[in-house]
Design a protein around this motif. Structure first.
Motif, PDB file in Angstrom:
ATOM      1  N   GLN A 197      12.912  -9.335  24.284  1.00 23.59           N
ATOM      2  CA  GLN A 197      14.248  -9.364  23.684  1.00 23.59           C
ATOM      3  C   GLN A 197      14.342  -8.434  22.470  1.00 23.59           C
ATOM      4  N   GLY A 198      13.267  -7.732  22.108  1.00 20.16           N
ATOM      5  CA  GLY A 198      13.290  -6.827  20.962  1.00 20.16           C
ATOM      6  C   GLY A 198      13.168  -7.535  19.647  1.00 20.16           C
ATOM      7  N   LEU A 199      12.906  -8.852  19.660  1.00 17.21           N
ATOM      8  CA  LEU A 199      12.868  -9.619  18.410  1.00 17.21           C
ATOM      9  C   LEU A 199      11.526  -9.476  17.709  1.00 17.21           C
ATOM     10  N   LEU A 200      10.466  -9.327  18.499  1.00 17.57           N
ATOM     11  CA  LEU A 200       9.154  -9.198  17.893  1.00 17.57           C
ATOM     12  C   LEU A 200       9.044  -7.915  17.079  1.00 17.57           C
ATOM     13  N   GLU A 201       9.594  -6.880  17.631  1.00 17.16           N
ATOM     14  CA  GLU A 201       9.561  -5.586  16.915  1.00 17.16           C
ATOM     15  C   GLU A 201      10.302  -5.680  15.601  1.00 17.16           C
ATOM     16  N   ASP A 202      11.459  -6.371  15.598  1.00 16.74           N
ATOM     17  CA  ASP A 202      12.223  -6.527  14.359  1.00 16.74           C
ATOM     18  C   ASP A 202      11.444  -7.348  13.360  1.00 16.74           C
ATOM     19  N   ALA A 203      10.749  -8.349  13.842  1.00 10.37           N
ATOM     20  CA  ALA A 203       9.950  -9.183  12.950  1.00 10.37           C
ATOM     21  C   ALA A 203       8.838  -8.371  12.299  1.00 10.37           C
ATOM     22  N   ASP A 204       8.202  -7.513  13.078  1.00  7.92           N
ATOM     23  CA  ASP A 204       7.152  -6.648  12.531  1.00  7.92           C
ATOM     24  C   ASP A 204       7.722  -5.710  11.479  1.00  7.92           C
ATOM     25  N   ASP A 205       8.910  -5.120  11.727  1.00  4.86           N
ATOM     26  CA  ASP A 205       9.541  -4.214  10.758  1.00  4.86           C
ATOM     27  C   ASP A 205       9.863  -4.941   9.467  1.00  4.86           C
ATOM     28  N   ALA A 206      10.363  -6.150   9.579  1.00  3.86           N
ATOM     29  CA  ALA A 206      10.705  -6.923   8.382  1.00  3.86           C
ATOM     30  C   ALA A 206       9.460  -7.230   7.572  1.00  3.86           C
ATOM     31  N   GLU A 207       8.376  -7.593   8.280  1.00  5.40           N
ATOM     32  CA  GLU A 207       7.130  -7.875   7.591  1.00  5.40           C
ATOM     33  C   GLU A 207       6.582  -6.624   6.892  1.00  5.40           C
ATOM     34  N   TYR A 208       6.753  -5.475   7.555  1.00  3.60           N
ATOM     35  CA  TYR A 208       6.289  -4.203   6.970  1.00  3.60           C
ATOM     36  C   TYR A 208       7.068  -3.867   5.707  1.00  3.60           C
ATOM     37  N   GLU A 209       8.373  -4.102   5.745  1.00  2.00           N
ATOM     38  CA  GLU A 209       9.215  -3.842   4.575  1.00  2.00           C
ATOM     39  C   GLU A 209       8.831  -4.762   3.428  1.00  2.00           C
ATOM     40  N   ARG A 210       8.557  -6.029   3.752  1.00  2.11           N
ATOM     41  CA  ARG A 210       8.149  -6.961   2.708  1.00  2.11           C
ATOM     42  C   ARG A 210       6.821  -6.553   2.077  1.00  2.11           C
ATOM     43  N   THR A 211       5.943  -6.036   2.917  1.00  9.03           N
ATOM     44  CA  THR A 211       4.644  -5.579   2.401  1.00  9.03           C
ATOM     45  C   THR A 211       4.810  -4.396   1.459  1.00  9.03           C
ATOM     46  N   LEU A 212       5.650  -3.428   1.884  1.00 10.48           N
ATOM     47  CA  LEU A 212       5.899  -2.256   1.022  1.00 10.48           C
ATOM     48  C   LEU A 212       6.539  -2.662  -0.291  1.00 10.48           C
ATOM     49  N   ALA A 213       7.494  -3.572  -0.237  1.00 13.70           N
ATOM     50  CA  ALA A 213       8.163  -4.021  -1.459  1.00 13.70           C
ATOM     51  C   ALA A 213       7.171  -4.686  -2.402  1.00 13.70           C
ATOM     52  N   GLN A 214       6.276  -5.486  -1.837  1.00 12.72           N
ATOM     53  CA  GLN A 214       5.271  -6.147  -2.650  1.00 12.72           C
ATOM     54  C   GLN A 214       4.326  -5.127  -3.298  1.00 12.72           C
ATOM     55  N   GLN A 215       3.954  -4.122  -2.522  1.00 12.32           N
ATOM     56  CA  GLN A 215       3.077  -3.079  -3.061  1.00 12.32           C
ATOM     57  C   GLN A 215       3.760  -2.295  -4.181  1.00 12.32           C
ATOM     58  N   ARG A 216       5.077  -2.024  -4.013  1.00 13.89           N
ATOM     59  CA  ARG A 216       5.803  -1.311  -5.073  1.00 13.89           C
ATOM     60  C   ARG A 216       5.866  -2.157  -6.342  1.00 13.89           C
ATOM     61  N   ARG A 217       6.134  -3.454  -6.174  1.00 15.30           N
ATOM     62  CA  ARG A 217       6.199  -4.318  -7.347  1.00 15.30           C
ATOM     63  C   ARG A 217       4.849  -4.377  -8.071  1.00 15.30           C
ATOM     64  N   GLU A 218       3.786  -4.435  -7.287  1.00 17.00           N
ATOM     65  CA  GLU A 218       2.460  -4.488  -7.891  1.00 17.00           C
ATOM     66  C   GLU A 218       2.146  -3.184  -8.628  1.00 17.00           C
ATOM     67  N   ALA A 219       2.545  -2.018  -8.023  1.00 18.78           N
ATOM     68  CA  ALA A 219       2.308  -0.725  -8.672  1.00 18.78           C
ATOM     69  C   ALA A 219       3.111  -0.606  -9.964  1.00 18.78           C
ATOM     70  N   GLU A 220       4.373  -1.055  -9.927  1.00 15.88           N
ATOM     71  CA  GLU A 220       5.203  -1.008 -11.128  1.00 15.88           C
ATOM     72  C   GLU A 220       4.644  -1.912 -12.201  1.00 15.88           C
ATOM     73  N   GLU A 221       4.121  -3.073 -11.806  1.00 15.33           N
ATOM     74  CA  GLU A 221       3.531  -3.994 -12.773  1.00 15.33           C
ATOM     75  C   GLU A 221       2.296  -3.388 -13.422  1.00 15.33           C
ATOM     76  N   ARG A 222       1.451  -2.728 -12.597  1.00 16.58           N
ATOM     77  CA  ARG A 222       0.257  -2.074 -13.145  1.00 16.58           C
ATOM     78  C   ARG A 222       0.643  -0.959 -14.115  1.00 16.58           C
ATOM     79  N   GLU A 223       1.673  -0.192 -13.741  1.00 16.11           N
ATOM     80  CA  GLU A 223       2.121   0.901 -14.614  1.00 16.11           C
ATOM     81  C   GLU A 223       2.676   0.350 -15.926  1.00 16.11           C
ATOM     82  N   ARG A 224       3.450  -0.755 -15.842  1.00 17.12           N
ATOM     83  CA  ARG A 224       4.010  -1.360 -17.052  1.00 17.12           C
ATOM     84  C   ARG A 224       2.896  -1.840 -17.980  1.00 17.12           C
ATOM     85  N   ARG A 225       1.886  -2.507 -17.376  1.00 16.31           N
ATOM     86  CA  ARG A 225       0.771  -2.993 -18.185  1.00 16.31           C
ATOM     87  C   ARG A 225       0.005  -1.845 -18.836  1.00 16.31           C
TER      88      ARG A 225
END
Length: 344
Positions: free
Chosen positions: A21-49
């Motif tokens: 049904q194409g739902l698994l692929e969307d789930a993987d994309d959403a998880e990938y986006e969440r991972t990237l967002a988390q990595q960006r937040r962690e990088a920004e936090e390290r830079e701020r510190r």
């Protein structure tokens, strides 16, 4: 079949269903986006510190430097008081006069330092050199005129500079010997009754500047030319051309049909004259120099008179019918003014 095996089979079937049904692929994309967002937040936090740490270290360093400076000043004040009171002498004092060490510059550093301290004068000198070079190159490239003619009539001839120069070049020699003939006709129409006072002031100034030299002898005038300017023209030309009706005390009259044809000026007024300045000493040239220029210009003047007179007589020339416009502010029409002028 165990419960674990049954659970794995159900999960596998669910994955295949979602994939279909194409739902698994969307789930993987959403998880990938969440991972990237988390990595960006962690990088920004390290830079701020890191920035906060660097800023804290800087403040601490400055605090220590200020503390050390205050300590040193306090010590120097104590020693200075001891010096004044005679407790210690200068040899025992730790207060020494400090001088900045002068470092000798070499190579590019020396050139860079010189430019930094003198850049205003250097830029100004470059500007002057560039302007001077441009003027010199422009003067070298410009065609030197074999003959210069001033056109001060204000009757439409100012729009026929090319025709005038071509006309005069037919009667001019290669006086400077550069292999070609060039006549420069300077257009300076003068009209003391013009409403354009600014332009007339400019033209008057330009004409007066030309009069300070003795190079420009031939002048194209008309009946509107200022009387003061007419006085600098020689009245002796009729003596050189006795019995020639086209030469009078103002020079050569261009009241000819053949002249209008030569200049491609069908409606040329009948009051145009080719005049010649009287040789005198000017601010720029001696009388002898101006006389030499006069003699050179007279050769051209005589050729024009002889040639155009011959053509006019051969063609039975009846003269021009276009009356001049007089800028005298009078209420009489131009025809009456011309008739009165001719009667005088």
């Amino acid at each position: 079949m165990s419960k674990k095996e049954e659970k794995d089979i159900n999960i596998s079937r669910l994955d295949k269903s979602l994939e279909g049904q194409g739902l698994l692929e969307d789930a993987d994309d959403a998880e990938y986006e969440r991972t990237l967002a988390q990595q960006r937040r962690e990088a920004e936090e390290r830079e701020r510190r890191a920035l906060e740490q660097a800023e804290a270290e800087k403040r601490e360093r400055e605090r220590q430097e200020e503390k050390e400076r205050e300590r040193r000043l306090a010590q120097e004040r104590i020693e200075l008081m001891k010096l004044k009171s005679g407790v210690i002498d200068e040899s025992e004092s730790t207060i020494k006069e400090e001088h900045d060490q002068i470092r000798e510059l070499h190579g590019f550093e020396k050139v860079s330092n010189f430019f930094y301290h003198n850049k205003v004068w250097i830029i100004f000198a470059i500007f002057i050199i560039a302007v001077t070079a441009f003027i010199a190159i422009d003067a070298a490239r410009r065609e030197k005129a074999d003959l210069t003619v001033l056109m001060i009539a204000n009757n439409g001839l100012e729009a026929r500079q090319d025709e005038l120069e071509e006309f005069f070049e037919k009667y001019t020699d290669d006086f400077d010997g550069n292999g070609y003939v060039h006549v420069d006709v300077i257009i300076i129409p003068l009209n003391s009754h013009s409403d354009d006072y600014q332009q007339q002031n400019v033209n008057s100034t330009k004409f007066m500047a030309q009069l300070q030299g003795g190079e420009s002898i031939l002048v194209i005038t008309d009946s509107n030319t200022d009387e003061d300017f007419k006085e600098i023209m020689t009245p002796d030309l009729p003596k050189e051309f006795p019995n020639n009706k086209y030469v009078d005390d103002m020079g050569m009259s261009w009241n000819m049909e053949v002249m209008a044809e030569a200049l491609n000026y069908e409606n040329m007024p009948n009051d145009v004259h080719l005049s010649m300045r009287t040789p005198v000493q000017t601010l720029g040239d001696s009388k002898e120099t101006m006389q030499e220029n006069y003699d050179k210009s007279f050769k051209v003047f005589k050729r024009i008179v002889d040639d155009m007179t011959e053509k006019a007589e051969a063609a039975g020339d009846k003269g021009l019918t276009t009356e001049p416009v007089h800028y005298d502010g009078s209420s009489s029409d131009s025809t009456d003014s011309t008739v009165n002028s001719e009667n005088k």
